[in-house]
Design an enzyme around this catalytic site. Structure first.
Site, PDB file in Angstrom:
ATOM      1  N   ILE A 139      -0.254   6.491 -20.009  1.00  0.00           N
ATOM      2  CA  ILE A 139      -0.821   6.303 -21.337  1.00  0.00           C
ATOM      3  C   ILE A 139       0.044   7.066 -22.334  1.00  0.00           C
ATOM      4  CG2 ILE A 139      -2.864   6.515 -22.791  1.00  0.00           C
ATOM      5  CD1 ILE A 139      -3.158   4.655 -20.309  1.00  0.00           C
ATOM      6  N   LYS A 140       0.547   6.354 -23.339  1.00  0.00           N
ATOM      7  CA  LYS A 140       1.438   6.985 -24.320  1.00  0.00           C
ATOM      8  C   LYS A 140       0.626   7.621 -25.443  1.00  0.00           C
ATOM      9  CE  LYS A 140       5.500   5.116 -25.402  1.00  0.00           C
ATOM     10  NZ  LYS A 140       6.515   4.122 -25.820  1.00  0.00           N
ATOM     11  N   ILE A 141       0.889   8.899 -25.659  1.00  0.00           N
ATOM     12  CA  ILE A 141       0.236   9.674 -26.723  1.00  0.00           C
ATOM     13  C   ILE A 141       1.332  10.276 -27.591  1.00  0.00           C
ATOM     14  CG2 ILE A 141      -1.209  11.690 -27.233  1.00  0.00           C
ATOM     15  CD1 ILE A 141      -2.657  11.205 -24.600  1.00  0.00           C
TER      16      ILE A 141
END
Length: 372
Positions: A139-141
């Site tokens: 998951i890209k944050i």
């Protein structure tokens, strides 16, 4: 065709593709790149999805079904993007199994409009992990100030993370600290740390684009001689910071219970200036335990004429510092540049997401069944 991609992989650089589309999945192209071009991962972002979905290729049937169900445009977009990520993750699953979870990864980004909202970012990350439902998802944050505590919270829940939009050395150190804090939180919760992975996406070419523009404005021979040096210097010093943090006592305590290092990932590695060699940010950023995520054009250029000559990062730190110091002496503020790039990065991804929402909504309206 050279063996440059194999040599790059042999040097400890994981080759990821910075692109995804349904056509790439269904045509067998992604599987072919894995099989023939040493690709072991995929990254996506809002701009990539905008380009893919706006092309319309492969999405018509799903859009029609979603229109018939009269779902909201936000729900439709998440159903479409998570379907692509899920399918890509399945294609990459053998790589994931072979590398004990280090590679075979596919990244999907939280809604970029949430970049300055910690709680909403955490909630979105949990939702995306549930929706995709594949162990090889990242998951890209974004590495905004609000993103840092979100990274700790999400890692602490055992969700693997790709931290994106890192431009500054100071922020990169904060990202590594957030990752370690998350691992400590996960350990306290009794989670298996060996299942948690992370990469830190350090952006490269955009640094040169902005600093070169300012060097041109200075206009002296000294300034022109520094063009094309800042981005590599910045990335190389990031690797120095990585080596320092992941040899610390704090890290050793986590490694003993199975934790994985957060690998540096070189992002934005397609050159923006045609005066530079098109493999610059590949050839000159070779170091063990890193990832280089490339647009397809850069991947093909590297395969064709990349010059992989071994480690081109360690041993360069003194020169890297000298190059950044020389830029600063010309009155170009490093802090100003990296903050501008972070702000612009968030804004560009949010704009791409908004454009994608509009184009998807138009398709849903066009394909909606007539009212009775």
């Amino acid at each position: 065709m050279t063996d440059a991609l194999k040599r790059l992989s042999d040097e400890g650089v994981a080759i990821w593709l910075d692109d995804l589309s349904r056509k790439r999945i269904t045509s067998g192209n992604l599987a072919e790149l894995i099989d023939q071009s040493h690709v072991v991962g995929v990254t996506t972002n809002p701009a990539i999805f905008q380009k893919a979905i706006s092309s319309g290729e492969g999405y018509e049937q799903q859009l029609g079904d979603l229109a018939t169900r009269r779902v909201t445009v936000e729900e439709a977009l998440r159903m479409i993007t998570t379907a692509d990520v899920r399918d890509a993750a399945d294609i990459l699953r053998p790589v994931y199994d072979r590398t004990d979870g280090q590679d075979g990864r596919v990244s999907i980004e939280v809604d970029p409009r949430l970049a300055h909202d910690t709680a909403a970012t955490v909630a979105e990350a949990k939702q995306l992990a549930w929706l995709v439902d594949r162990p090889n998802t990242l998951i890209k944050i974004p590495a905004t100030k609000a993103g840092l505590p979100a990274i700790t919270e999400v890692i602490g829940r055992g969700i693997s993370v790709n931290v994106t939009l890192i431009f500054s050395l100071e922020r990169y150190r904060e990202v590594m600290d957030a990752y370690l804090a998350g691992l400590e939180k996960a350990k306290a919760a009794g989670l298996d740390l060996s299942l948690v992975h992370s990469v830190a996406s350090f952006f490269v070419s955009r640094v040169d684009s902005e600093i070169d523009k300012r060097l041109d404005a200075v206009g002296t021979d000294e300034a022109k001689a520094l063009k094309g040096k800042a981005a590599l210097a910045n990335a190389r010093l990031a690797y120095e910071a990585y080596e320092e943090v992941f040899s610390s006592d704090r890290w050793a305590a986590l490694e003993r219970v199975g934790a994985n290092k957060q690998r540096p990932l070189w992002a934005s590695t397609g050159v923006k200036d045609p005066a530079y060699k098109d493999t610059l940010y590949v050839d000159d950023l070779v170091a063990p335990n890193t990832v280089n995520t490339m647009p397809e054009a850069t991947l093909e250029a590297t395969a064709d004429h990349g010059r992989i000559t071994g480690d081109t990062v360690r041993g360069t730190y003194g020169q890297a510092r000298a190059d950044l110091d020389a830029v600063a002496k010309l009155g170009i503020s490093y802090d100003d540049v990296v903050q501008l790039l972070e702000d612009e990065g968030v804004e560009k991804f949010a704009a791409s997401w908004n454009d994608l929402l509009k184009s998807t909504e138009a398709e849903l309206v066009r394909l909606a069944p007539a009212e009775d």
